[in-house]
Design a protein around this motif. Structure first.
Motif, PDB file in Angstrom:
ATOM      1  N   ASP A 169      44.691  16.344  74.714  1.00  0.00           N
ATOM      2  CA  ASP A 169      44.078  15.243  74.167  1.00  0.00           C
ATOM      3  C   ASP A 169      42.938  14.957  74.900  1.00  0.00           C
ATOM      4  O   ASP A 169      42.934  13.903  75.697  1.00  0.00           O
ATOM      5  CB  ASP A 169      44.950  14.219  73.711  1.00  0.00           C
ATOM      6  N   PRO A 170      42.038  15.648  75.376  1.00  0.00           N
ATOM      7  CA  PRO A 170      40.951  15.673  76.194  1.00  0.00           C
ATOM      8  C   PRO A 170      39.994  14.613  75.927  1.00  0.00           C
ATOM      9  O   PRO A 170      39.955  14.069  74.974  1.00  0.00           O
ATOM     10  CB  PRO A 170      40.365  16.907  76.256  1.00  0.00           C
ATOM     11  N   ILE A 171      39.361  14.191  76.981  1.00  0.00           N
ATOM     12  CA  ILE A 171      37.973  13.216  76.773  1.00  0.00           C
ATOM     13  C   ILE A 171      36.880  13.975  76.289  1.00  0.00           C
ATOM     14  O   ILE A 171      36.482  14.919  76.875  1.00  0.00           O
ATOM     15  CB  ILE A 171      37.548  12.658  78.327  1.00  0.00           C
ATOM     16  N   ARG A 172      36.498  13.541  75.304  1.00  0.00           N
ATOM     17  CA  ARG A 172      35.385  13.909  74.395  1.00  0.00           C
ATOM     18  C   ARG A 172      33.998  13.568  74.874  1.00  0.00           C
ATOM     19  O   ARG A 172      33.966  12.215  74.832  1.00  0.00           O
ATOM     20  CB  ARG A 172      35.714  13.516  72.932  1.00  0.00           C
ATOM     21  N   VAL A 173      33.172  14.353  75.435  1.00  0.00           N
ATOM     22  CA  VAL A 173      31.964  13.820  75.945  1.00  0.00           C
ATOM     23  C   VAL A 173      30.803  14.490  75.408  1.00  0.00           C
ATOM     24  O   VAL A 173      30.724  15.441  74.943  1.00  0.00           O
ATOM     25  CB  VAL A 173      31.943  14.308  77.601  1.00  0.00           C
ATOM     26  N   PHE A 174      29.658  13.568  75.259  1.00  0.00           N
ATOM     27  CA  PHE A 174      28.491  13.801  74.294  1.00  0.00           C
ATOM     28  C   PHE A 174      27.588  13.542  75.581  1.00  0.00           C
ATOM     29  O   PHE A 174      27.605  12.772  76.202  1.00  0.00           O
ATOM     30  CB  PHE A 174      28.308  12.920  73.413  1.00  0.00           C
ATOM     31  N   LEU A 175      26.536  14.704  75.684  1.00  0.00           N
ATOM     32  CA  LEU A 175      25.600  14.333  76.762  1.00  0.00           C
ATOM     33  C   LEU A 175      24.032  14.368  76.094  1.00  0.00           C
ATOM     34  O   LEU A 175      23.774  14.903  74.923  1.00  0.00           O
ATOM     35  CB  LEU A 175      25.471  15.806  77.433  1.00  0.00           C
ATOM     36  N   LEU A 176      23.296  13.702  76.890  1.00  0.00           N
ATOM     37  CA  LEU A 176      22.149  13.400  76.500  1.00  0.00           C
ATOM     38  C   LEU A 176      21.028  13.670  77.764  1.00  0.00           C
ATOM     39  O   LEU A 176      21.168  12.663  78.416  1.00  0.00           O
ATOM     40  CB  LEU A 176      21.595  12.038  75.947  1.00  0.00           C
ATOM     41  N   ASP A 177      20.255  14.675  77.457  1.00  0.00           N
ATOM     42  CA  ASP A 177      19.152  14.624  78.607  1.00  0.00           C
ATOM     43  C   ASP A 177      18.112  15.534  78.094  1.00  0.00           C
ATOM     44  O   ASP A 177      18.376  16.717  77.594  1.00  0.00           O
ATOM     45  CB  ASP A 177      19.830  15.448  79.962  1.00  0.00           C
ATOM     46  N   ASP A 178      16.861  15.266  78.587  1.00  0.00           N
ATOM     47  CA  ASP A 178      15.871  16.275  78.093  1.00  0.00           C
ATOM     48  C   ASP A 178      15.487  17.385  78.720  1.00  0.00           C
ATOM     49  O   ASP A 178      14.663  18.270  78.301  1.00  0.00           O
ATOM     50  CB  ASP A 178      14.379  15.378  77.770  1.00  0.00           C
ATOM     51  N   HIS A 179      16.201  17.681  79.882  1.00  0.00           N
ATOM     52  CA  HIS A 179      16.240  19.035  80.427  1.00  0.00           C
ATOM     53  C   HIS A 179      17.336  19.858  80.094  1.00  0.00           C
ATOM     54  O   HIS A 179      18.597  19.538  80.502  1.00  0.00           O
ATOM     55  CB  HIS A 179      16.043  18.599  81.932  1.00  0.00           C
ATOM     56  N   GLU A 180      17.091  21.065  79.797  1.00  0.00           N
ATOM     57  CA  GLU A 180      18.106  21.876  79.270  1.00  0.00           C
ATOM     58  C   GLU A 180      18.861  22.456  80.300  1.00  0.00           C
ATOM     59  O   GLU A 180      20.230  22.445  80.290  1.00  0.00           O
ATOM     60  CB  GLU A 180      17.484  23.278  78.799  1.00  0.00           C
ATOM     61  N   VAL A 181      18.428  22.507  81.670  1.00  0.00           N
ATOM     62  CA  VAL A 181      19.031  23.121  82.855  1.00  0.00           C
ATOM     63  C   VAL A 181      20.215  22.028  83.196  1.00  0.00           C
ATOM     64  O   VAL A 181      21.317  22.174  83.735  1.00  0.00           O
ATOM     65  CB  VAL A 181      18.296  23.173  83.981  1.00  0.00           C
ATOM     66  N   VAL A 182      19.591  20.776  83.000  1.00  0.00           N
ATOM     67  CA  VAL A 182      20.571  19.495  83.640  1.00  0.00           C
ATOM     68  C   VAL A 182      21.705  19.381  82.602  1.00  0.00           C
ATOM     69  O   VAL A 182      22.794  19.418  82.752  1.00  0.00           O
ATOM     70  CB  VAL A 182      19.874  18.336  83.635  1.00  0.00           C
ATOM     71  N   ARG A 183      21.586  19.905  81.119  1.00  0.00           N
ATOM     72  CA  ARG A 183      22.467  19.712  80.136  1.00  0.00           C
ATOM     73  C   ARG A 183      23.516  20.725  80.339  1.00  0.00           C
ATOM     74  O   ARG A 183      24.808  20.562  80.255  1.00  0.00           O
ATOM     75  CB  ARG A 183      21.957  19.764  78.839  1.00  0.00           C
ATOM     76  N   ARG A 184      22.876  21.932  80.671  1.00  0.00           N
ATOM     77  CA  ARG A 184      23.988  23.033  80.975  1.00  0.00           C
ATOM     78  C   ARG A 184      24.758  22.959  81.916  1.00  0.00           C
ATOM     79  O   ARG A 184      26.035  23.177  81.905  1.00  0.00           O
ATOM     80  CB  ARG A 184      23.156  24.463  81.025  1.00  0.00           C
ATOM     81  N   GLY A 185      24.140  22.472  83.071  1.00  0.00           N
ATOM     82  CA  GLY A 185      24.893  22.196  84.237  1.00  0.00           C
ATOM     83  C   GLY A 185      26.204  21.109  84.363  1.00  0.00           C
ATOM     84  O   GLY A 185      27.356  21.468  84.647  1.00  0.00           O
ATOM     85  N   LEU A 186      25.743  20.030  83.491  1.00  0.00           N
ATOM     86  CA  LEU A 186      26.731  18.898  83.056  1.00  0.00           C
ATOM     87  C   LEU A 186      27.801  19.584  82.246  1.00  0.00           C
ATOM     88  O   LEU A 186      28.821  19.266  82.393  1.00  0.00           O
ATOM     89  CB  LEU A 186      25.954  17.805  82.380  1.00  0.00           C
ATOM     90  N   ALA A 187      27.314  20.261  81.244  1.00  0.00           N
ATOM     91  CA  ALA A 187      28.490  20.890  80.460  1.00  0.00           C
ATOM     92  C   ALA A 187      29.376  21.772  81.228  1.00  0.00           C
ATOM     93  O   ALA A 187      30.743  21.872  80.874  1.00  0.00           O
ATOM     94  CB  ALA A 187      27.718  21.583  79.151  1.00  0.00           C
ATOM     95  N   ASP A 188      28.803  22.664  82.138  1.00  0.00           N
ATOM     96  CA  ASP A 188      29.691  23.564  83.001  1.00  0.00           C
ATOM     97  C   ASP A 188      30.519  22.732  83.720  1.00  0.00           C
ATOM     98  O   ASP A 188      31.744  23.022  84.041  1.00  0.00           O
ATOM     99  CB  ASP A 188      28.811  24.586  83.689  1.00  0.00           C
ATOM    100  N   LEU A 189      29.836  21.331  84.435  1.00  0.00           N
ATOM    101  CA  LEU A 189      30.705  20.859  85.538  1.00  0.00           C
ATOM    102  C   LEU A 189      31.778  20.133  84.733  1.00  0.00           C
ATOM    103  O   LEU A 189      33.008  20.379  85.157  1.00  0.00           O
ATOM    104  CB  LEU A 189      29.856  20.020  86.101  1.00  0.00           C
ATOM    105  N   LEU A 190      31.634  19.470  83.693  1.00  0.00           N
ATOM    106  CA  LEU A 190      32.570  18.784  83.141  1.00  0.00           C
ATOM    107  C   LEU A 190      33.718  19.499  82.087  1.00  0.00           C
ATOM    108  O   LEU A 190      34.724  19.417  82.083  1.00  0.00           O
ATOM    109  CB  LEU A 190      31.898  17.878  81.808  1.00  0.00           C
TER     110      LEU A 190
END
Length: 233
Positions: A11-32
């Motif tokens: 039952d994981p924490i469901r996270v939604f990301l909002l950032d206008d930089h694709e690299v940042v979004r991918r980095g956050l997605a990979d990290l989390l």
């Protein structure tokens, strides 16, 4: 106050990301996404996309960039929380902006961190706000509180709700303003954690706010008010 919630791999924490930089979004997605108790369920690069996609994904936490090409993450936070009151919004920015911090708190954000934060600290911040607690960057918050206390207009803007607090509630509010947890407040005031929780529920209701981070902003006025008469408990 919201009950603390526990998440697991099932039952994981469901996270939604909002950032206008694709690299940042991918980095956050990979990290989390590398954490067993966290699942990134979607992302967006504009405020419009976030408002269109976010609610359908039923996230527990939204990590929102403050500055966006078509708006700002604070407005997105306010709108998403109006649709999903249980959503915890964690504001993420590369700017150390006290005005944005205050706006984020009043929009109901559960936390505000700088993009320079370490990856492990960001993961901890997501877990903290998902569990129903508040998390703010300590250095930024300290400067905000200092500037509010130093504001010569602060005394005239003192919220009248503060006068309704009992001495014990004012003591607890001051410790909330210092960032202490319920357990730490209990140790400081020789109270049980449950008693502290009950006091906080009452003082939040008296102040007309829902989150302790909002109460922390009001706590900055206490030093100015402490010279006045104390109400009866």
């Amino acid at each position: 106050m919201a009950e603390t919630r526990t998440f697991t791999e099932q039952d994981p924490i469901r996270v939604f990301l909002l950032d206008d930089h694709e690299v940042v979004r991918r980095g956050l997605a990979d990290l989390l996404g590398a954490e067993p108790d966290i699942a990134v369920v979607g992302d967006a690069d504009t405020a419009q996309h976030a408002l269109a996609r976010g609610p359908a994904l039923r996230p527990h936490v939204a990590v929102l960039d403050v500055r966006l090409p078509d708006g700002d993450g604070i407005s997105v936070c306010r709108e998403l929380r109006s649709r999903m009151p249980g959503l915890a919004c964690l504001m993420l920015t590369s700017f150390d902006d006290e005005e944005a911090l205050l706006d984020a708190i009043m929009a109901g954000a559960a936390g505000y961190v700088l993009k320079q934060i370490k990856g492990s600290d960001l993961v901890s911040a997501v877990r903290t706000v998902a569990s129903g607690q508040s998390m703010l960057d300590p250095a930024t918050t300290a400067r905000l509180m200092h500037s509010l206390r130093a504001d010569p207009g602060g005394a005239s803007a003192l919220p009248p709700e503060l006068s309704s607090l009992s001495p014990r509630e004012r003591d607890i509010l001051a410790l909330i303003g210092e960032g202490l947890t319920n357990r730490e407040i209990g140790k400081e005031l020789y109270l049980s954690e449950k008693t502290v929780k009950n006091h906080i529920s009452r003082l939040l209701a008296k102040l007309g706010v829902q989150r302790r981070v909002q109460a922390a902003v009001l706590a900055s006025h206490l030093d100015q008010w402490d010279t006045g008469p104390r109400p009866s408990p």
